[in-house]
Motif scaffolding. Structure first.
Motif, PDB file in Angstrom:
ATOM      1  N   THR A  51       0.853  -1.179   0.000  1.00 16.02           N
ATOM      2  CA  THR A  51       0.000   0.000   0.000  1.00 16.02           C
ATOM      3  C   THR A  51       0.893   1.233   0.000  1.00 16.02           C
ATOM      4  N   VAL A  52       0.347   2.329  -0.507  1.00 16.66           N
ATOM      5  CA  VAL A  52       1.106   3.573  -0.627  1.00 16.66           C
ATOM      6  C   VAL A  52       0.282   4.720  -0.060  1.00 16.66           C
ATOM      7  N   GLY A  53       0.909   5.557   0.736  1.00 17.96           N
ATOM      8  CA  GLY A  53       0.283   6.779   1.214  1.00 17.96           C
ATOM      9  C   GLY A  53       1.063   7.978   0.713  1.00 17.96           C
ATOM     10  N   PHE A  54       0.375   8.953   0.153  1.00 15.84           N
ATOM     11  CA  PHE A  54       1.045  10.112  -0.439  1.00 15.84           C
ATOM     12  C   PHE A  54       1.294  11.194   0.614  1.00 15.84           C
ATOM     13  N   ILE A  55       2.458  11.797   0.540  1.00 15.00           N
ATOM     14  CA  ILE A  55       2.876  12.841   1.473  1.00 15.00           C
ATOM     15  C   ILE A  55       2.742  14.185   0.778  1.00 15.00           C
ATOM     16  N   PRO A  56       1.852  15.055   1.221  1.00 10.69           N
ATOM     17  CA  PRO A  56       1.620  16.326   0.521  1.00 10.69           C
ATOM     18  C   PRO A  56       2.666  17.381   0.852  1.00 10.69           C
ATOM     19  N   LEU A  57       3.901  17.129   0.440  1.00  8.75           N
ATOM     20  CA  LEU A  57       4.934  18.146   0.629  1.00  8.75           C
ATOM     21  C   LEU A  57       4.613  19.359  -0.233  1.00  8.75           C
ATOM     22  N   PRO A  58       4.853  20.561   0.290  1.00  6.17           N
ATOM     23  CA  PRO A  58       4.539  21.757  -0.492  1.00  6.17           C
ATOM     24  C   PRO A  58       5.545  21.982  -1.618  1.00  6.17           C
ATOM     25  N   PHE A  59       5.106  22.660  -2.638  1.00  6.11           N
ATOM     26  CA  PHE A  59       5.971  23.174  -3.699  1.00  6.11           C
ATOM     27  C   PHE A  59       6.570  22.096  -4.600  1.00  6.11           C
ATOM     28  N   LEU A  60       5.992  20.903  -4.618  1.00  4.90           N
ATOM     29  CA  LEU A  60       6.474  19.893  -5.544  1.00  4.90           C
ATOM     30  C   LEU A  60       5.925  20.172  -6.936  1.00  4.90           C
ATOM     31  N   ALA A  61       6.705  19.798  -7.962  1.00  8.50           N
ATOM     32  CA  ALA A  61       6.282  20.065  -9.336  1.00  8.50           C
ATOM     33  C   ALA A  61       5.113  19.173  -9.757  1.00  8.50           C
ATOM     34  N   ALA A  62       4.961  18.001  -9.132  1.00  3.26           N
ATOM     35  CA  ALA A  62       3.866  17.086  -9.482  1.00  3.26           C
ATOM     36  C   ALA A  62       3.215  16.579  -8.201  1.00  3.26           C
ATOM     37  N   ALA A  85       3.699 -11.669  11.933  1.00  2.00           N
ATOM     38  CA  ALA A  85       3.426 -10.737  10.839  1.00  2.00           C
ATOM     39  C   ALA A  85       4.669  -9.875  10.602  1.00  2.00           C
ATOM     40  N   GLY A  86       5.051  -9.738   9.327  1.00  2.00           N
ATOM     41  CA  GLY A  86       6.188  -8.907   8.961  1.00  2.00           C
ATOM     42  C   GLY A  86       5.731  -7.599   8.340  1.00  2.00           C
ATOM     43  N   TYR A  87       6.495  -6.554   8.572  1.00  3.27           N
ATOM     44  CA  TYR A  87       6.174  -5.214   8.065  1.00  3.27           C
ATOM     45  C   TYR A  87       7.445  -4.581   7.511  1.00  3.27           C
ATOM     46  N   MET A  88       7.337  -3.935   6.345  1.00  5.04           N
ATOM     47  CA  MET A  88       8.441  -3.155   5.793  1.00  5.04           C
ATOM     48  C   MET A  88       7.931  -1.793   5.353  1.00  5.04           C
ATOM     49  N   TYR A  89       8.818  -0.801   5.423  1.00  9.28           N
ATOM     50  CA  TYR A  89       8.458   0.569   5.091  1.00  9.28           C
ATOM     51  C   TYR A  89       9.552   1.191   4.230  1.00  9.28           C
ATOM     52  N   ARG A  90       9.127   2.092   3.345  1.00  4.65           N
ATOM     53  CA  ARG A  90      10.083   2.840   2.507  1.00  4.65           C
ATOM     54  C   ARG A  90       9.510   4.226   2.256  1.00  4.65           C
ATOM     55  N   ILE A  91      10.308   5.250   2.526  1.00 10.78           N
ATOM     56  CA  ILE A  91       9.911   6.634   2.252  1.00 10.78           C
ATOM     57  C   ILE A  91      10.581   7.041   0.947  1.00 10.78           C
ATOM     58  N   SER A  92       9.790   7.484  -0.029  1.00  7.16           N
ATOM     59  CA  SER A  92      10.324   7.732  -1.369  1.00  7.16           C
ATOM     60  C   SER A  92      10.034   9.144  -1.853  1.00  7.16           C
ATOM     61  N   LEU A  93      11.081   9.741  -2.422  1.00  7.17           N
ATOM     62  CA  LEU A  93      10.970  11.004  -3.157  1.00  7.17           C
ATOM     63  C   LEU A  93      11.511  10.827  -4.575  1.00  7.17           C
ATOM     64  N   THR A  94      11.536   9.587  -5.077  1.00 10.20           N
ATOM     65  CA  THR A  94      12.139   9.312  -6.382  1.00 10.20           C
ATOM     66  C   THR A  94      11.451  10.065  -7.511  1.00 10.20           C
ATOM     67  N   GLN A  95      10.148  10.321  -7.376  1.00  3.83           N
ATOM     68  CA  GLN A  95       9.390  10.993  -8.432  1.00  3.83           C
ATOM     69  C   GLN A  95       9.240  12.487  -8.175  1.00  3.83           C
ATOM     70  N   ALA A  96       9.800  12.972  -7.081  1.00  4.03           N
ATOM     71  CA  ALA A  96       9.591  14.359  -6.677  1.00  4.03           C
ATOM     72  C   ALA A  96      10.612  15.281  -7.326  1.00  4.03           C
ATOM     73  N   SER A  97      10.153  16.462  -7.701  1.00  6.27           N
ATOM     74  CA  SER A  97      11.042  17.510  -8.199  1.00  6.27           C
ATOM     75  C   SER A  97      10.524  18.839  -7.682  1.00  6.27           C
ATOM     76  N   GLY A  98      11.418  19.817  -7.690  1.00  6.52           N
ATOM     77  CA  GLY A  98      11.039  21.123  -7.171  1.00  6.52           C
ATOM     78  C   GLY A  98      11.745  21.385  -5.864  1.00  6.52           C
ATOM     79  N   GLU A 160      15.488  17.650  -4.238  1.00 11.41           N
ATOM     80  CA  GLU A 160      16.618  18.428  -4.750  1.00 11.41           C
ATOM     81  C   GLU A 160      16.595  18.428  -6.272  1.00 11.41           C
ATOM     82  N   GLY A 161      15.817  19.329  -6.863  1.00  5.81           N
ATOM     83  CA  GLY A 161      15.818  19.471  -8.311  1.00  5.81           C
ATOM     84  C   GLY A 161      14.983  18.417  -9.011  1.00  5.81           C
ATOM     85  N   ALA A 162      15.597  17.716  -9.967  1.00  2.00           N
ATOM     86  CA  ALA A 162      14.888  16.771 -10.820  1.00  2.00           C
ATOM     87  C   ALA A 162      14.657  15.436 -10.104  1.00  2.00           C
TER      88      ALA A 162
END
Length: 213
Positions: A51-62, A85-98, A160-162
């Motif tokens: 499952t994925v939850g979106f983080i509404p960081l301000p000023f992102l290009a998308a 029960a096993g749990y894994m987490y990952r915080i991603s900004l791979t698609q973020a720019s701005g 950080e940029g692109a």
């Protein structure tokens, strides 16, 4: 980052209703995939629910470019994690720019975690998949405050940029005796504005994001 960590811990303890909690350092093991999967399955192959939850960081290009990914899975018979029960987490900004500030870590109302042999000859509370998977940022520490666990990143995860495929944490995880349940969590960060809030549906998990002071 010490000020950020202490502030986030204090916020988490208050916001999640944990009174007078003392920090308890957890043992973190750096592991590789697919070897870590052997703790949960005899063939070293696990079937996950993502499952994925979106983080509404301000000023992102998308929109929806910053997210928290959660994985849940079960321990098979004949393994150290059998019936758990096993749990894994990952915080991603791979698609973020701005320009959207930096993320410092995850605070999760997880409950008791199990010590398992995630690495050879080593029992640990938390594992980080630093090889054989995706990611570039590990954990500096994991600490328990009552029922709350704070995962502090080894370095800030920043926009950080692109877009950059390396701009994500490694998967980190832990195990419990109980199945997934409704819980609360926070992601702490730096930058502007001073606070942001969000919720996500992740197997009935609600998440709030806060900025550090």
């Amino acid at each position: 980052m010490r000020t950020l960590r202490v502030a986030a811990g204090a916020v988490a303890v208050l916001a999640l209703g944990v009174a007078a909690a003392r920090a308890q350092p957890l043992t973190v093991a750096e592991v590789n995939a697919p070897a870590i999967h052997c703790v949960f399955h005899p063939a070293c192959i696990i079937t996950v629910s993502d499952t994925v939850g979106f983080i509404p960081l301000p000023f992102l290009a998308a929109p929806n470019a910053a997210f928290l990914q959660s994985r849940t899975f079960s321990g098979a018979a004949g393994t150290p994690a059998a019936g758990r029960a096993g749990y894994m987490y990952r915080i991603s900004l791979t698609q973020a720019s701005g320009s959207g500030g930096c993320l410092g870590g995850l605070v999760l109302n997880f409950g008791p975690a199990l010590k398992l042999p995630y690495a050879p000859d080593k029992l640990a509370d938390v594992f980080v998949i630093t090889s054989g998977g995706i990611g570039s940022i590990g954990l500096k520490s994991a600490e328990r405050f009552g029922e709350v666990i704070e995962f502090d990143l080894a370095k800030p995860l920043c926009v950080e940029g692109a877009p950059n495929l390396a701009n994500t944490t490694f998967f980190f995880g832990l195990a419990a005796d109980t199945p997934s349940r409704a819980t609360s969590a926070q992601i702490f960060s730096s930058g502007n504005p001073p606070s942001i809030a969000w919720t996500r549906a992740c197997r009935a998990i609600e998440v709030a994001v806060v900025h550090s002071k």
